[in-house]
Design a protein around this motif. Structure first.
Motif, mmCIF file in Angstrom:
data_model
loop_
_atom_site.group_PDB
_atom_site.id
_atom_site.type_symbol
_atom_site.label_atom_id
_atom_site.label_comp_id
_atom_site.label_asym_id
_atom_site.label_seq_id
_atom_site.Cartn_x
_atom_site.Cartn_y
_atom_site.Cartn_z
ATOM 1 N N LYS A 26 9.290 -4.967 -17.816
ATOM 2 C CA LYS A 26 9.709 -6.306 -18.230
ATOM 3 C C LYS A 26 9.873 -6.364 -19.745
ATOM 4 N N HIS A 27 8.935 -5.802 -20.469
ATOM 5 C CA HIS A 27 9.007 -5.806 -21.926
ATOM 6 C C HIS A 27 10.217 -5.004 -22.412
ATOM 7 N N PHE A 28 10.493 -3.881 -21.762
ATOM 8 C CA PHE A 28 11.639 -3.067 -22.133
ATOM 9 C C PHE A 28 12.947 -3.845 -21.967
ATOM 10 N N ILE A 29 13.093 -4.544 -20.837
ATOM 11 C CA ILE A 29 14.298 -5.334 -20.595
ATOM 12 C C ILE A 29 14.398 -6.461 -21.625
ATOM 13 N N TRP A 30 13.281 -7.075 -21.963
ATOM 14 C CA TRP A 30 13.284 -8.136 -22.978
ATOM 15 C C TRP A 30 13.724 -7.579 -24.335
ATOM 16 N N GLU A 31 13.198 -6.416 -24.714
ATOM 17 C CA GLU A 31 13.572 -5.795 -25.992
ATOM 18 C C GLU A 31 15.059 -5.446 -26.006
ATOM 19 N N LEU A 32 15.568 -4.911 -24.907
ATOM 20 C CA LEU A 32 16.985 -4.598 -24.805
ATOM 21 C C LEU A 32 17.819 -5.862 -24.952
ATOM 22 N N ASP A 33 17.410 -6.922 -24.282
ATOM 23 C CA ASP A 33 18.115 -8.196 -24.379
ATOM 24 C C ASP A 33 18.130 -8.703 -25.818
ATOM 25 N N GLN A 34 17.015 -8.580 -26.513
ATOM 26 C CA GLN A 34 16.940 -9.029 -27.901
ATOM 27 C C GLN A 34 17.846 -8.204 -28.812
ATOM 28 N N LYS A 35 17.923 -6.908 -28.560
ATOM 29 C CA LYS A 35 18.810 -6.038 -29.340
ATOM 30 C C LYS A 35 20.267 -6.445 -29.119
ATOM 31 N N LEU A 36 20.642 -6.656 -27.861
ATOM 32 C CA LEU A 36 22.005 -7.075 -27.542
ATOM 33 C C LEU A 36 22.306 -8.433 -28.167
ATOM 34 N N ARG A 37 21.320 -9.327 -28.150
ATOM 35 C CA ARG A 37 21.484 -10.657 -28.751
ATOM 36 C C ARG A 37 21.737 -10.538 -30.248
ATOM 37 N N SER A 38 20.976 -9.688 -30.896
ATOM 38 C CA SER A 38 21.109 -9.498 -32.334
ATOM 39 C C SER A 38 22.512 -9.009 -32.698
ATOM 40 N N VAL A 39 23.027 -8.085 -31.901
ATOM 41 C CA VAL A 39 24.372 -7.577 -32.159
ATOM 42 C C VAL A 39 25.391 -8.677 -31.940
ATOM 43 N N HIS A 40 25.269 -9.387 -30.830
ATOM 44 C CA HIS A 40 26.256 -10.413 -30.501
ATOM 45 C C HIS A 40 26.179 -11.611 -31.452
ATOM 46 N N LYS A 41 24.981 -12.114 -31.675
ATOM 47 C CA LYS A 41 24.833 -13.350 -32.450
ATOM 48 C C LYS A 41 24.976 -13.144 -33.955
ATOM 49 N N TYR A 42 24.385 -12.068 -34.458
ATOM 50 C CA TYR A 42 24.347 -11.873 -35.901
ATOM 51 C C TYR A 42 25.280 -10.769 -36.406
ATOM 52 N N GLY A 43 25.916 -10.045 -35.488
ATOM 53 C CA GLY A 43 26.835 -8.983 -35.895
ATOM 54 C C GLY A 43 26.148 -7.759 -36.461
ATOM 55 N N ALA A 44 24.861 -7.588 -36.123
ATOM 56 C CA ALA A 44 24.121 -6.419 -36.598
ATOM 57 C C ALA A 44 24.589 -5.172 -35.844
ATOM 58 N N ALA A 45 24.602 -4.038 -36.515
ATOM 59 C CA ALA A 45 25.006 -2.782 -35.888
ATOM 60 C C ALA A 45 24.030 -2.439 -34.762
ATOM 61 N N GLU A 73 19.591 -12.843 -9.585
ATOM 62 C CA GLU A 73 19.795 -12.490 -8.178
ATOM 63 C C GLU A 73 18.503 -12.039 -7.509
ATOM 64 N N ASP A 74 17.637 -11.406 -8.280
ATOM 65 C CA ASP A 74 16.354 -10.938 -7.753
ATOM 66 C C ASP A 74 15.213 -11.918 -8.048
ATOM 67 N N ASN A 75 15.580 -13.123 -8.506
ATOM 68 C CA ASN A 75 14.605 -14.160 -8.812
ATOM 69 C C ASN A 75 13.565 -13.677 -9.839
ATOM 70 N N LEU A 76 14.071 -13.011 -10.874
ATOM 71 C CA LEU A 76 13.214 -12.490 -11.947
ATOM 72 C C LEU A 76 13.601 -13.159 -13.250
ATOM 73 N N THR A 77 12.690 -13.133 -14.191
ATOM 74 C CA THR A 77 12.950 -13.680 -15.521
ATOM 75 C C THR A 77 12.283 -12.792 -16.548
ATOM 76 N N ILE A 78 12.837 -12.797 -17.766
ATOM 77 C CA ILE A 78 12.207 -12.062 -18.856
ATOM 78 C C ILE A 78 11.706 -13.004 -19.933
ATOM 79 N N GLU A 79 11.794 -14.285 -19.657
ATOM 80 C CA GLU A 79 11.338 -15.295 -20.618
ATOM 81 C C GLU A 79 9.860 -15.505 -20.488
#
Length: 79
Positions: A26-45, A73-79
């Motif tokens: 769960k923590h790994f998926i959350w970290e991945l999501d945060q990395k993707l967010r950083s790239v998308h939202k802030y334009g970070a490499a 779909e699997d009724n899961l959350t990372i929040e």
């Protein structure tokens, strides 16, 4: 607080490890999501220092969407 007891046989060692390490996944998926967010939202490499390209930002946005849909779909959350 409720107590949950899960028992595994010796043959189910891998299943036991997955159950024990669930919070790590769960923590790994959350970290991945945060990395993707950083790239998308802030334009970070994605890696290193610099700016992401428009293509990278678009891919990161799409991947976040896919991840969230799959979790939902699997009724899961990372929040």
């Amino acid at each position: 607080m409720a107590k949950i007891i899960i028992e595994f046989t010796e043959d189910e060692e891998n299943d036991a490890r997955v159950a024990i390490d669930g919070h790590k996944y769960k923590h790994f998926i959350w970290e991945l999501d945060q990395k993707l967010r950083s790239v998308h939202k802030y334009g970070a490499a994605i890696e290193g220092i610099g700016e992401a390209t428009d293509v990278e930002m678009d891919v990161c946005y799409r991947l976040r969407d896919v991840i969230r849909k799959m979790l939902q779909e699997d009724n899961l959350t990372i929040e």
